[in-house]
Design an enzyme around this catalytic site. Structure first.
Site, PDB file in Angstrom:
ATOM      1  N   GLY A  82      -1.120   5.659  -5.722  1.00  0.00           N
ATOM      2  CA  GLY A  82      -1.049   4.927  -6.994  1.00  0.00           C
ATOM      3  C   GLY A  82      -2.411   4.335  -7.322  1.00  0.00           C
ATOM      4  CG  ASP A 131       2.322  -1.523  -3.892  1.00  0.00           C
ATOM      5  OD1 ASP A 131       2.567  -1.874  -5.050  1.00  0.00           O
ATOM      6  OD2 ASP A 131       2.517  -0.364  -3.470  1.00  0.00           O
ATOM      7  NE  ARG A 172       2.646   7.928  -6.015  1.00  0.00           N
ATOM      8  CZ  ARG A 172       2.223   6.763  -5.572  1.00  0.00           C
ATOM      9  NH1 ARG A 172       1.620   6.661  -4.397  1.00  0.00           N
ATOM     10  NH2 ARG A 172       2.425   5.677  -6.274  1.00  0.00           N
ATOM     11  CG  ASP A 185       1.377  -1.620   0.672  1.00  0.00           C
ATOM     12  OD1 ASP A 185       0.143  -1.495   0.499  1.00  0.00           O
ATOM     13  OD2 ASP A 185       2.186  -0.703   0.448  1.00  0.00           O
ATOM     14  CB  THR A 231      -2.432  -0.324  -3.021  1.00  0.00           C
ATOM     15  OG1 THR A 231      -1.083  -0.588  -3.430  1.00  0.00           O
ATOM     16  CG2 THR A 231      -2.662  -1.033  -1.699  1.00  0.00           C
ATOM     17  CG  ASP A 260       1.056   2.346   3.395  1.00  0.00           C
ATOM     18  OD1 ASP A 260       1.046   2.808   2.231  1.00  0.00           O
ATOM     19  OD2 ASP A 260       2.091   1.992   3.978  1.00  0.00           O
ATOM     20  NE  ARG A 291       4.581   2.739  -2.272  1.00  0.00           N
ATOM     21  CZ  ARG A 291       4.808   3.901  -2.878  1.00  0.00           C
ATOM     22  NH1 ARG A 291       5.888   4.578  -2.589  1.00  0.00           N
ATOM     23  NH2 ARG A 291       3.963   4.397  -3.737  1.00  0.00           N
TER      24      ARG A 291
HETATM   25  O1  F6P Z   1       1.888   1.821  -4.860  1.00  0.00           O
HETATM   26  C1  F6P Z   1       1.735   1.387  -6.162  1.00  0.00           C
HETATM   27  C2  F6P Z   1       3.024   1.549  -6.918  1.00  0.00           C
HETATM   28  O2  F6P Z   1       2.803   1.164  -8.253  1.00  0.00           O
HETATM   29  C3  F6P Z   1       4.234   0.821  -6.353  1.00  0.00           C
HETATM   30  O3  F6P Z   1       4.237  -0.549  -6.655  1.00  0.00           O
HETATM   31  C4  F6P Z   1       5.368   1.590  -6.954  1.00  0.00           C
HETATM   32  O4  F6P Z   1       6.502   1.518  -6.133  1.00  0.00           O
HETATM   33  C5  F6P Z   1       4.833   3.004  -6.989  1.00  0.00           C
HETATM   34  O5  F6P Z   1       3.422   2.908  -6.927  1.00  0.00           O
HETATM   35  C6  F6P Z   1       5.205   3.802  -8.210  1.00  0.00           C
HETATM   36  O6  F6P Z   1       4.698   5.097  -8.040  1.00  0.00           O
HETATM   37  P1  F6P Z   1       4.659   6.215  -9.159  1.00  0.00           P
HETATM   38  O7  F6P Z   1       3.661   5.797 -10.200  1.00  0.00           O
HETATM   39  O8  F6P Z   1       4.237   7.444  -8.430  1.00  0.00           O
HETATM   40  O9  F6P Z   1       6.030   6.267  -9.738  1.00  0.00           O
END
Ligand code: F6P
Length: 318
Positions: free
Chosen positions: A11, A127, A72, A129, A125, A103, A171
């Protein structure tokens, strides 16, 4: 001349561009050749590697997103795919790569290290995390974005004497919820399923009512419940008209905060210093005052700090 590559993955996060700029500028200033990988680990696998100059990173410091783009790419868990990516770096005579991400991205970097690529992970990120650092690039901006949005919802919630349930991202990490909830004076903050039930939310809302509050603000981290269903339930069970809002990807965009730009810039310059000292397979971190590094294999295994004290404090403040 030594060659290094930069890749953003997972992300995106506000401040990623500032990291790329810092690595590029510091690298070139210290006689390295700097290459960008377009589109994360997928781009590395597809050999999307191109040279960066000082001008490639002009006007990027204050821009959200990542101009190198991200992706991703779960296929990167497969060693055959990782080997192709490592060989692509070798074809360009690149032996070091700086991976900017969360991570999952650090795990990708570790896979590359098994194929003799020297890696450095820079935590970026929204998050927050990654346990090996107190702050990740992008978290501060995301919290400020969430706070601005929640303040707006609070205004209208207050005018109509309503309950507002707001879902924030993160997340599996509750840091955006905790920080934005405290900063907006939320009646309740839920970051995991532990203390959460629909009726526990109703109890908080009824307490707010008993205390003659003009609104009730409930902040919930994503992946705990369906906030639309929860709002219907709370409205039926209490006397508050209730609305839900999912903040979603608005938290991932926007111009990075001064804190994130500062952190990003210093992480970038620090990564170059470590490369010149031949330090590798590490993840960078900060405690707010200092920069440091941790072996990347330890960084991905560390557990996040217990935030119990901060939740207890939040309870006292509502
Ligand atoms: O890791 C960043 C994040 O925005 C999280 O907070 C969320 O769960 C996820 O990515 C959403 O991912 P995507 O944009 O692939 O739906």
């Amino acid at each position: 001349m030594k060659r290094i590559a930069i890749l953003t993955s997972g992300g995106d996060a506000p401040g990623m561009n500032a990291v790329i700029r810092a690595i590029t500028r510091a690298g070139i200033a210290l006689d390295l050749e700097v290459y960008g990988v377009r589109g994360g680990f997928k781009g590395l696998y597809d050999n999307e590697i191109f040279k960066l100059g000082r001008k490639s990173v002009s006007e990027k410091l204050n821009r959200g997103g990542t101009f190198l783009q991200s992706a991703r790419f779960p296929e990167f868990m497969n060693d055959d795919v990782v080997k192709v990516a490592a060989d692509n770096l070798r074809k360009h005579n690149i032996e070091n790569i700086i991976v900017i991400g969360g991570d999952g991205s650090f795990k990708g970097a570790m896979s590359l290290s098994r194929f003799d690529i020297k890696v450095i992970g820079i935590p970026a990120t929204i998050d927050n995390d990654i346990a090996s650092t107190d702050f990740t690039v992008g978290f501060d901006t995301a919290v400020n974005t969430a706070v601005e949005a929640i303040d707006r919802i609070r205004d209208t919630s207050n005018s109509h004497k309503r309950c507002s349930i707001i879902e924030v991202m993160g997340r599996d990490c509750g840091d955006i919820a905790l920080h934005s909830g405290v900063a907006t004076g939320a009646e309740a903050i839920y970051v995991d399923g532990e203390s959460f039930t629909y009726d526990s939310v109703c109890k908080v809302v009824e307490e707010a009512q008993a205390n003659y509050k003009k609104h009730a603000l409930i902040i919930i981290a994503e992946n705990i419940c369906n906030v639309i269903d929860l709002a219907e339930y709370v409205e039926k069970k209490t006397q508050y008209t209730t609305r839900s809002t999912i903040l979603g990807h608005v938290q991932r965009g926007g111009t990075p905060s001064a804190f994130d730009r500062y952190l990003a810039s210093n992480f970038g310059a620090y990564a170059i210093k470590l490369i010149l000292e031949d330090t590798y397979n590490v993840a960078l971190g900060t405690n707010g005052a200092n920069l440091f590094y941790t072996p990347i294999k330890d960084a991905v295994e560390m557990k996040n700090n217990d935030k119990e004290y901060f939740f207890k404090a939040a309870e006292l403040l509502k």
